[in-house]
Design a protein around this motif. Structure first.
Motif, PDB file in Angstrom:
ATOM      1  N   LEU A   1      63.486  10.458 -85.491  1.00  0.00           N
ATOM      2  CA  LEU A   1      62.363   9.256 -85.550  1.00  0.00           C
ATOM      3  C   LEU A   1      61.282  10.097 -84.332  1.00  0.00           C
ATOM      4  O   LEU A   1      60.151  10.104 -84.942  1.00  0.00           O
ATOM      5  CB  LEU A   1      62.835   8.147 -85.223  1.00  0.00           C
ATOM      6  CG  LEU A   1      63.592   7.332 -86.190  1.00  0.00           C
ATOM      7  CD1 LEU A   1      64.080   5.864 -85.429  1.00  0.00           C
ATOM      8  CD2 LEU A   1      62.338   6.932 -87.214  1.00  0.00           C
ATOM      9  N   GLY A   2      61.708  10.507 -83.423  1.00  0.00           N
ATOM     10  CA  GLY A   2      61.086  11.112 -82.278  1.00  0.00           C
ATOM     11  C   GLY A   2      60.332  12.300 -82.742  1.00  0.00           C
ATOM     12  O   GLY A   2      59.012  12.480 -82.525  1.00  0.00           O
ATOM     13  N   ALA A   3      61.079  13.184 -83.490  1.00  0.00           N
ATOM     14  CA  ALA A   3      60.511  14.335 -83.907  1.00  0.00           C
ATOM     15  C   ALA A   3      59.350  14.056 -84.968  1.00  0.00           C
ATOM     16  O   ALA A   3      58.395  14.674 -84.984  1.00  0.00           O
ATOM     17  CB  ALA A   3      61.498  15.127 -84.544  1.00  0.00           C
ATOM     18  N   ALA A   4      59.656  13.081 -85.902  1.00  0.00           N
ATOM     19  CA  ALA A   4      58.703  12.696 -86.755  1.00  0.00           C
ATOM     20  C   ALA A   4      57.303  12.164 -86.022  1.00  0.00           C
ATOM     21  O   ALA A   4      56.133  12.493 -86.507  1.00  0.00           O
ATOM     22  CB  ALA A   4      58.983  11.389 -87.812  1.00  0.00           C
ATOM     23  N   PHE A   5      57.520  11.354 -85.088  1.00  0.00           N
ATOM     24  CA  PHE A   5      56.245  10.822 -84.202  1.00  0.00           C
ATOM     25  C   PHE A   5      55.512  11.937 -83.710  1.00  0.00           C
ATOM     26  O   PHE A   5      54.394  12.261 -83.749  1.00  0.00           O
ATOM     27  CB  PHE A   5      56.865   9.891 -83.275  1.00  0.00           C
ATOM     28  CG  PHE A   5      55.746   9.680 -82.189  1.00  0.00           C
ATOM     29  CD1 PHE A   5      54.566   8.747 -82.507  1.00  0.00           C
ATOM     30  CD2 PHE A   5      55.806   9.857 -80.778  1.00  0.00           C
ATOM     31  CE1 PHE A   5      53.715   8.436 -81.561  1.00  0.00           C
ATOM     32  CE2 PHE A   5      55.097   9.761 -80.016  1.00  0.00           C
ATOM     33  CZ  PHE A   5      53.962   8.930 -80.292  1.00  0.00           C
ATOM     34  N   GLY A   6      56.477  12.978 -82.942  1.00  0.00           N
ATOM     35  CA  GLY A   6      55.730  13.918 -82.285  1.00  0.00           C
ATOM     36  C   GLY A   6      54.938  14.957 -83.393  1.00  0.00           C
ATOM     37  O   GLY A   6      53.666  15.262 -82.873  1.00  0.00           O
ATOM     38  N   VAL A   7      55.300  15.219 -84.491  1.00  0.00           N
ATOM     39  CA  VAL A   7      54.687  16.087 -85.612  1.00  0.00           C
ATOM     40  C   VAL A   7      53.402  15.202 -85.696  1.00  0.00           C
ATOM     41  O   VAL A   7      52.375  16.044 -86.125  1.00  0.00           O
ATOM     42  CB  VAL A   7      55.525  16.099 -86.654  1.00  0.00           C
ATOM     43  CG1 VAL A   7      54.873  16.769 -87.880  1.00  0.00           C
ATOM     44  CG2 VAL A   7      57.057  17.283 -86.367  1.00  0.00           C
ATOM     45  N   LEU A   8      53.589  13.911 -86.181  1.00  0.00           N
ATOM     46  CA  LEU A   8      52.279  13.317 -86.597  1.00  0.00           C
ATOM     47  C   LEU A   8      51.219  13.339 -85.428  1.00  0.00           C
ATOM     48  O   LEU A   8      49.993  13.548 -85.551  1.00  0.00           O
ATOM     49  CB  LEU A   8      52.650  11.705 -86.814  1.00  0.00           C
ATOM     50  CG  LEU A   8      53.470  11.870 -88.263  1.00  0.00           C
ATOM     51  CD1 LEU A   8      54.019  10.188 -88.171  1.00  0.00           C
ATOM     52  CD2 LEU A   8      52.634  12.019 -89.517  1.00  0.00           C
ATOM     53  N   MET A   9      51.713  13.182 -84.180  1.00  0.00           N
ATOM     54  CA  MET A   9      50.850  13.242 -83.147  1.00  0.00           C
ATOM     55  C   MET A   9      50.127  14.685 -82.967  1.00  0.00           C
ATOM     56  O   MET A   9      49.033  14.780 -82.619  1.00  0.00           O
ATOM     57  CB  MET A   9      51.341  12.616 -81.776  1.00  0.00           C
ATOM     58  CG  MET A   9      51.969  11.248 -81.793  1.00  0.00           C
ATOM     59  SD  MET A   9      50.548  10.217 -81.113  1.00  0.00           S
ATOM     60  CE  MET A   9      50.384  10.302 -79.415  1.00  0.00           C
ATOM     61  N   SER A  10      51.008  15.655 -82.803  1.00  0.00           N
ATOM     62  CA  SER A  10      50.688  17.141 -82.653  1.00  0.00           C
ATOM     63  C   SER A  10      49.447  17.470 -83.876  1.00  0.00           C
ATOM     64  O   SER A  10      48.559  18.090 -83.671  1.00  0.00           O
ATOM     65  CB  SER A  10      51.524  18.025 -82.976  1.00  0.00           C
ATOM     66  OG  SER A  10      52.214  17.946 -84.061  1.00  0.00           O
ATOM     67  N   ARG A  11      49.526  16.779 -85.072  1.00  0.00           N
ATOM     68  CA  ARG A  11      48.562  17.064 -86.162  1.00  0.00           C
ATOM     69  C   ARG A  11      47.381  16.455 -85.954  1.00  0.00           C
ATOM     70  O   ARG A  11      46.364  16.643 -86.646  1.00  0.00           O
ATOM     71  CB  ARG A  11      49.299  16.584 -87.653  1.00  0.00           C
ATOM     72  CG  ARG A  11      50.602  17.322 -87.881  1.00  0.00           C
ATOM     73  CD  ARG A  11      50.193  18.808 -88.403  1.00  0.00           C
ATOM     74  NE  ARG A  11      49.380  18.799 -89.342  1.00  0.00           N
ATOM     75  CZ  ARG A  11      49.769  18.944 -90.905  1.00  0.00           C
ATOM     76  NH1 ARG A  11      51.104  18.865 -91.004  1.00  0.00           N
ATOM     77  NH2 ARG A  11      49.089  19.145 -91.899  1.00  0.00           N
ATOM     78  N   GLN A  12      47.229  15.407 -84.913  1.00  0.00           N
ATOM     79  CA  GLN A  12      45.832  14.727 -84.617  1.00  0.00           C
ATOM     80  C   GLN A  12      45.767  15.561 -83.735  1.00  0.00           C
ATOM     81  O   GLN A  12      44.497  15.087 -83.015  1.00  0.00           O
ATOM     82  CB  GLN A  12      46.218  13.447 -84.475  1.00  0.00           C
ATOM     83  CG  GLN A  12      46.762  12.436 -85.406  1.00  0.00           C
ATOM     84  CD  GLN A  12      45.625  12.517 -86.641  1.00  0.00           C
ATOM     85  OE1 GLN A  12      44.520  12.398 -86.139  1.00  0.00           O
ATOM     86  NE2 GLN A  12      46.031  12.211 -87.796  1.00  0.00           N
ATOM     87  N   GLY A  13      46.211  16.646 -82.889  1.00  0.00           N
ATOM     88  CA  GLY A  13      45.461  17.422 -82.138  1.00  0.00           C
ATOM     89  C   GLY A  13      45.944  16.764 -80.492  1.00  0.00           C
ATOM     90  O   GLY A  13      45.216  16.855 -79.555  1.00  0.00           O
TER      91      GLY A  13
END
Length: 232
Positions: free
Chosen positions: A25-37
């Motif tokens: 879950l945390g990794a999914a959140f981190g990926v989504l945030m990083s894709r937003q810059g």
């Protein structure tokens, strides 16, 4: 020091299911945030100080759309209103926990609440330290998962469609595990029926708070019969 090591040793095995879920879950959140810059620092800051999985996923969309402060406040209140009921049910459990109490309150996520509702502290350790280390370990798992996701998201081109569903998936797995381990299934049935009825009446966007209120009311009214007659 020995009491801390002992409490940590007893707490860790109970958190292993959360470890597997929070890393994903945390990794999914981190990926989504990083894709937003969003920089890695702010991903970590959010996971440490906000630490509200579902709201953090929603914050990804809010950040990309631009902040509407009153809207963010109301959205956060609605999404996390269930924690009001968690807190009420834990008033006695967290009573007289001293300096640990603020952190125990901050770290009372759905999964931590689920664990602490279903396990009793071993006689060998003080309850407050047992609760603390379960809460702390789960918090660490979430932060680590977020950081890993933030790093991967910035280095790799990953497909993010459907990643937000992992939170729902974890809730389902936890519910199934509780159903299997519980002797009394009536509280779960009450929760399902209350949520279903409120969703029909109030709609998909406004049913959470009424369903939690109905569930809490029914469980309070039925507390003594439930304790007296466990239903297998």
């Amino acid at each position: 020091m020995k009491k801390h090591i002992k409490a940590l040793r007893f707490a860790f095995p109970y958190t292993i299911p959360v470890l597997s879920g929070y890393m994903v879950l945390g990794a999914a959140f981190g990926v989504l945030m990083s894709r937003q810059g969003i920089p890695l620092f702010w991903i970590a800051f959010s996971s440490i100080f906000v630490y509200a999985g579902s709201m953090q996923f929603v914050s990804v969309a809010l950040l990309s759309a631009g902040f509407d402060y009153p809207g963010v406040f109301l959205m956060t209140l609605i999404i996390n209103a269930r924690h009001l009921f968690y807190g009420i049910s834990f008033l006695q459990k967290y009573k007289n926990k001293g300096k640990l109490k603020p952190y125990l309150v901050l770290s009372l996520t759905d999964e931590t609440f689920s664990l602490l509702c279903n396990i009793e502290p071993p006689a060998e350790v003080l309850p407050k330290w047992f609760y603390f280390y379960i809460s702390l370990l789960n918090h660490i798992y979430w932060v680590l998962g977020s950081l890993i996701g933030g790093i991967l998201g910035s280095l790799l081109k990953l497909e993010t469609n459907g990643l937000e569903f992992v939170l729902t998936a974890l809730f389902i797995v936890i519910f199934i595990d509780q159903w299997k381990s519980a002797k009394n299934h009536l509280p779960a049935v009450i929760g399902i029926l209350s949520a279903s009825a409120c969703r029909i009446i109030f709609g998909s966007s406004d049913f959470i708070i009424p369903s939690m209120a109905v569930t809490l009311l029914l469980l309070t009214l039925l507390k003594k019969p439930l304790e007296r007659r466990p239903i297998k």
